[in-house]
Design a protein around this motif. Structure first.
Motif, PDB file in Angstrom:
ATOM      1  N   LEU A 126     -29.669 -34.447   4.284  1.00  0.00           N
ATOM      2  CA  LEU A 126     -30.948 -35.096   4.555  1.00  0.00           C
ATOM      3  C   LEU A 126     -31.157 -35.296   6.048  1.00  0.00           C
ATOM      4  O   LEU A 126     -30.200 -35.386   6.813  1.00  0.00           O
ATOM      5  N   ASP A 127     -32.416 -35.403   6.442  1.00  0.00           N
ATOM      6  CA  ASP A 127     -32.692 -35.656   7.859  1.00  0.00           C
ATOM      7  C   ASP A 127     -32.691 -37.159   8.136  1.00  0.00           C
ATOM      8  O   ASP A 127     -32.620 -37.983   7.211  1.00  0.00           O
ATOM      9  N   ILE A 132     -33.147 -43.050   6.702  1.00  0.00           N
ATOM     10  CA  ILE A 132     -33.715 -44.371   6.988  1.00  0.00           C
ATOM     11  C   ILE A 132     -34.467 -44.898   5.764  1.00  0.00           C
ATOM     12  O   ILE A 132     -34.331 -46.060   5.387  1.00  0.00           O
ATOM     13  N   VAL A 133     -35.248 -44.032   5.114  1.00  0.00           N
ATOM     14  CA  VAL A 133     -35.980 -44.440   3.913  1.00  0.00           C
ATOM     15  C   VAL A 133     -34.999 -44.868   2.823  1.00  0.00           C
ATOM     16  O   VAL A 133     -35.194 -45.893   2.150  1.00  0.00           O
ATOM     17  N   LEU A 134     -33.926 -44.109   2.630  1.00  0.00           N
ATOM     18  CA  LEU A 134     -32.936 -44.467   1.614  1.00  0.00           C
ATOM     19  C   LEU A 134     -32.238 -45.784   1.956  1.00  0.00           C
ATOM     20  O   LEU A 134     -31.965 -46.599   1.062  1.00  0.00           O
ATOM     21  N   GLU A 135     -31.952 -45.991   3.217  1.00  0.00           N
ATOM     22  CA  GLU A 135     -31.340 -47.254   3.638  1.00  0.00           C
ATOM     23  C   GLU A 135     -32.266 -48.430   3.300  1.00  0.00           C
ATOM     24  O   GLU A 135     -31.816 -49.453   2.774  1.00  0.00           O
ATOM     25  N   ILE A 140     -34.085 -52.845  -0.700  1.00  0.00           N
ATOM     26  CA  ILE A 140     -35.091 -53.296  -1.665  1.00  0.00           C
ATOM     27  C   ILE A 140     -34.497 -53.377  -3.067  1.00  0.00           C
ATOM     28  O   ILE A 140     -34.698 -54.359  -3.787  1.00  0.00           O
ATOM     29  N   LEU A 141     -33.750 -52.355  -3.466  1.00  0.00           N
ATOM     30  CA  LEU A 141     -33.126 -52.368  -4.796  1.00  0.00           C
ATOM     31  C   LEU A 141     -32.143 -53.531  -4.931  1.00  0.00           C
ATOM     32  O   LEU A 141     -32.088 -54.184  -5.989  1.00  0.00           O
TER      33      LEU A 141
END
Length: 149
Positions: A126-127, A132-135, A140-141
């Motif tokens: 991944l880039d 960053i989005v996954l982090e 949030i989860l």
């Protein structure tokens, strides 16, 4: 990517998509443990003991959201496998304290290592923006789960 409008139908669609993605991810992570000697329920109990430390069976049952008789059976099976130790409660002679044995610590570490190795391989492709989005998604989860406990 669809931009989120935040209507009731958008939230339901996101809930459906997210639930399905989590189920699929879970299936892949479970696949890392094909050779495991324990069930997912047993693994969950070991993970709770690894995170929380020694607990009474009642507290462990509450944390795992199962009935005490079910937890008693799980603890017995993990004791038979040598993965947990059962010791007398220091202040209540009617209780016991369950903790991870050295073998339980080792098995938990092996399980975690296999899952993390697979996940690391997937994330490596991944880039930076995606990472960053996954982090942010993990944060949030974790909030969603903490709020529901």
């Amino acid at each position: 990517m669809v931009h989120f409008v935040n209507t009731h139908s958008d939230v339901r669609a996101l809930a459906s998509d997210l639930s399905l993605a989590v189920v699929r991810l879970t299936r892949h992570l479970r696949g890392r443990r094909a050779e495991s000697q324990i069930s997912l329920t047993q693994l969950s109990v070991l993970a709770t003991l690894g995170n929380e430390g020694a607990l009474t069976p009642g507290t462990l049952a509450a944390k795992e959201r199962v009935q005490p008789p079910s937890m008693t059976r799980v603890i017995a099976s993990l004791t038979d496998l040598g993965l947990v130790a059962r010791d007398p409660h220091p202040t209540d002679g009617r209780q016991i304290i369950v903790s991870l044995s050295p073998a339980g610590h080792a098995l938990l570490a092996d399980e975690r290592s296999a899952r993390e190795a697979w996940m690391s391989d997937q994330l490596a492709g991944l880039d930076t923006d995606q990472l960053i989005v996954l982090e942010q998604a993990v944060e949030i989860l974790n909030e969603i789960v903490a709020d529901s406990e």
